[in-house]
Design an enzyme around this catalytic site. Structure first.
Site, short mmCIF file in Angstrom:
data_model
loop_
_atom_site.label_atom_id
_atom_site.label_comp_id
_atom_site.label_asym_id
_atom_site.label_seq_id
_atom_site.Cartn_x
_atom_site.Cartn_y
_atom_site.Cartn_z
N GLU A 191 0.85 -1.19 0.00
CA GLU A 191 0.00 0.00 0.00
C GLU A 191 0.88 1.24 0.00
O GLU A 191 0.46 2.32 0.39
CB GLU A 191 -1.02 -0.02 1.14
N CYS B 102 -3.79 -3.81 4.24
CA CYS B 102 -2.84 -4.80 4.77
C CYS B 102 -3.21 -6.25 4.45
O CYS B 102 -2.43 -7.16 4.71
CB CYS B 102 -2.70 -4.64 6.29
N HIS C 172 -3.08 -10.18 11.80
CA HIS C 172 -2.49 -8.92 11.32
C HIS C 172 -2.16 -8.08 12.56
O HIS C 172 -2.99 -7.92 13.45
CB HIS C 172 -3.48 -8.18 10.42
N1 COA Z 1 0.89 2.87 30.39
C1 COA Z 1 0.23 1.79 29.90
N2 COA Z 1 -0.67 1.88 28.87
C2 COA Z 1 -0.87 3.08 28.30
C3 COA Z 1 -0.23 4.24 28.77
C4 COA Z 1 0.69 4.09 29.87
N3 COA Z 1 1.34 5.14 30.35
N4 COA Z 1 -0.65 5.28 28.03
C5 COA Z 1 -1.54 4.81 27.14
N5 COA Z 1 -1.67 3.48 27.29
C6 COA Z 1 -2.52 2.56 26.53
C7 COA Z 1 -3.92 3.09 26.30
O1 COA Z 1 -4.79 2.80 27.39
C8 COA Z 1 -4.30 2.35 25.03
O2 COA Z 1 -4.64 1.01 25.34
P1 COA Z 1 -6.17 0.52 25.28
O3 COA Z 1 -6.64 0.73 23.88
O4 COA Z 1 -6.09 -0.93 25.64
O5 COA Z 1 -6.90 1.36 26.27
C9 COA Z 1 -2.98 2.29 24.25
O6 COA Z 1 -1.96 2.47 25.23
C10 COA Z 1 -2.84 3.37 23.19
O7 COA Z 1 -3.02 4.60 23.80
P2 COA Z 1 -3.97 5.71 23.16
O8 COA Z 1 -4.01 6.88 24.06
O9 COA Z 1 -5.27 5.09 22.74
O10 COA Z 1 -3.09 6.05 21.88
P3 COA Z 1 -3.40 7.04 20.69
O11 COA Z 1 -4.55 7.94 20.97
O12 COA Z 1 -2.09 7.67 20.40
O13 COA Z 1 -3.85 6.11 19.45
C11 COA Z 1 -3.90 4.38 17.81
C12 COA Z 1 -3.52 4.77 19.25
C13 COA Z 1 -3.68 2.92 17.60
C14 COA Z 1 -5.38 4.72 17.54
C15 COA Z 1 -2.99 5.22 16.84
O14 COA Z 1 -1.66 4.85 17.04
C16 COA Z 1 -3.34 5.05 15.37
O15 COA Z 1 -4.16 5.80 14.82
N6 COA Z 1 -2.68 4.06 14.66
C17 COA Z 1 -2.86 3.85 13.26
C18 COA Z 1 -4.11 3.06 12.93
C19 COA Z 1 -4.03 1.62 13.31
O16 COA Z 1 -2.97 1.04 13.42
N7 COA Z 1 -5.21 0.97 13.46
C20 COA Z 1 -5.31 -0.43 13.82
C21 COA Z 1 -6.22 -1.20 12.95
S1 COA Z 1 -5.51 -1.58 11.38
#
Ligand code: COA
Length: 445
Positions: free
Chosen positions: A83, A120, A244
């Site tokens: 991609e 993916c 994945h």
């Molecule tokens: N200690 C432990 N865990 C922590 C933490 C800390 N200090 N701070 C945050 N976390 C956890 C959160 O609780 C969350 O876990 P949960 O979902 O089980 O609650 C995780 O870490 C991620 O934190 P979050 O604040 O949700 O991260 P974010 O707002 O930066 O976004 C994604 C995370 C995945 C949405 C972002 O990285 C993204 O958009 N990725 C691309 C899209 C993707 O990969 N999608 C997946 C499907 S293909």
């Protein structure tokens, strides 16, 4: 019936590393544990200045062909899943074939080449195409080369920046495969979704939280479709379940949902009932909200049980070890999850021959695919030959400022020249653009 499946696997990681808890998190003012514990990531791989999706794919394919003693005549198809393509017409597979023709006698003129796109999940689809081509008897004894290659970059400042990665997986799909036989048991969950897309742009438009929900919904649908063919699944049916893996935290969620689904109406659910009750059934609730709350409550308890933790530790956790160190490789991610599991079995002395894997692929947009595979007796030699641990270890560790330069270097809208961080050694390198803006490559001895 002839077995068809994966005969060889080679993995090529981008040669640079961004340490997420120690280099990235402090710059972003974030707790390092968001990465190590929350997302489950230690580092991301990045391509060096001389690397891109073509070099990574060609280098993985070259290693694979050398190791298996193959010549171009042995290959009847080259399918690239990506991609991260930089051309809407000329497929990456032609570039990869061109690279390989620099180092082998003969050519790939009689090989069918193409490019597969569905976020993916495209790598798995390319394997499917190869399987069908062989099963249809159109391969003339030849094998298919499937290359899943991506540079998963997000715009700087996007939440997805935390989950970047770059690398390629080359797989040889053949009759009488050494590693895994693919089965005809397969299920799909596919719907028109807007969770992650790149409408003619390099960096994705992504609704991260929604993409996680869509991943789980489509995966569930695919499992149900799979079960309509295979019958009900049970946690003991599969040695490993590679999913994945955009980041390991995503798979933690998928694993728990999958376990809850598989134990429903089994003796495992009954055994657990003393401790955490039976699973809520929708018809016991007056409204959907109350039912969903009860489910969340059940899942919170389920994930703390010894039974679940043991199953997760044995069946899911071993699939995550490479991903933790390299980040998201988009089309290659599920294939490094499978390779991680096989590598774990090798290191632990677990005999996998005849054992089954359930493989769950997902592509945003969105489609999940679930299928079963059976491990073949050549798996050990094949996995032993992989040097992925050394590659991961040898990556150049970027400072944050260097990371920003590397990100700019691979941004298609910028033309930034930077010095290489590593010295090419027996590999294909990107050398610049030609008169029609095509990308050019050389093999460096
Ligand atoms: N200690 C432990 N865990 C922590 C933490 C800390 N200090 N701070 C945050 N976390 C956890 C959160 O609780 C969350 O876990 P949960 O979902 O089980 O609650 C995780 O870490 C991620 O934190 P979050 O604040 O949700 O991260 P974010 O707002 O930066 O976004 C994604 C995370 C995945 C949405 C972002 O990285 C993204 O958009 N990725 C691309 C899209 C993707 O990969 N999608 C997946 C499907 S293909």
């Amino acid at each position: 019936m002839t077995a068809v499946g994966i005969d060889a696997i080679e993995i090529w990681t981008g040669k640079l590393k961004l340490d997420l808890p120690n280099t990235f998190a402090p710059e972003k003012g974030e707790d390092p544990e968001k990465y190590t514990k929350g997302l489950g990531l230690n580092a991301s791989s990045f391509p060096d200045a001389h690397e891109d999706i073509v070099t990574m794919g060609a280098n993985a394919a070259h290693r694979l062909m050398d190791r298996k003693g193959l010549t171009p005549d042995d290959i009847g198809r080259i399918d690239v899943a990506t991609e991260s393509a930089f051309d809407n017409s000329k497929p990456v597979s032609t570039y990869i074939a061109g690279c390989l023709e620099q180092v082998y006698d003969g050519d790939f003129h009689h090989a069918n080449k193409g490019e597969r796109k569905f976020a993916c999940v495209a790598g798995t689809q390319a394997i499917d195409d190869a399987y069908n081509w062989i099963k249809a008897g159109r391969n003339r004894g030849r094998s298919a080369l499937v290359v899943a290659t991506d540079t998963a970059l997000y715009a700087r400042g996007d939440p997805g920046e935390a989950t970047q990665g770059a690398g390629a997986v080359a797989m040889l799909i053949s009759e009488d495969p050494s590693v895994l036989e693919l089965s005809t048991e397969q299920g799909y969950g596919s719907a028109d979704e807007t969770d992650f897309l790149k409408p003619n742009q390099q960096f994705p438009s992504v609704d991260g939280k929604r993409s996680m929900q869509v991943y789980l919904a489509r995966m569930r649908e695919a499992v149900e479709d799979f079960e309509s063919v295979s019958g009900d699944t049970h946690p003991d049916d599969f040695e490993y379940i590679p999913f994945h893996t955009p980041f390991p935290g995503m798979v933690r969620k998928a694993g728990l949902l999958g376990y809850r689904h598989m134990i429903r109406d089994t003796t495992v659910e009954e055994e657990l009932a003393d401790e955490i009750g039976f699973q809520p059934r929708e018809d016991e609730f007056e409204d959907r909200e109350a039912y969903e709350e009860a489910i969340r409550d059940y899942m919170d308890k389920l994930k703390e049980t010894d039974q679940y933790r043991e199953w997760y530790g044995n069946t899911i956790d071993p699939t995550l070890s490479i991903s933790r160190e390299v980040g998201n490789w988009y089309t290659g991610s599920v294939h490094i999850a499978r390779a991680s599991a096989l590598r774990h079995a090798l290191n632990e002395g677990i005999d996998l021959t005849g054992k089954r894997l359930l493989v769950g692929s997902y592509g945003s947009g969105a489609q999940a695919e679930v299928h079963a595979e059976t491990v073949q007796d050549g798996w050990k030699d094949e996995i032993e030959a992989s040097n992925i641990d050394a590659q991961i270890e040898d990556r150049y560790d970027l400072s944050f400022e260097e990371y920003e330069k590397v990100h700019d270097r691979h941004n298609h809208d910028k033309t930034i020249e930077i010095e290489d961080f590593t010295v090419p050694d027996g590999e294909f390198v990107f050398t610049g653009r030609g008169r029609m803006n095509e990308r050019m490559y050389d093999f460096v001895e």
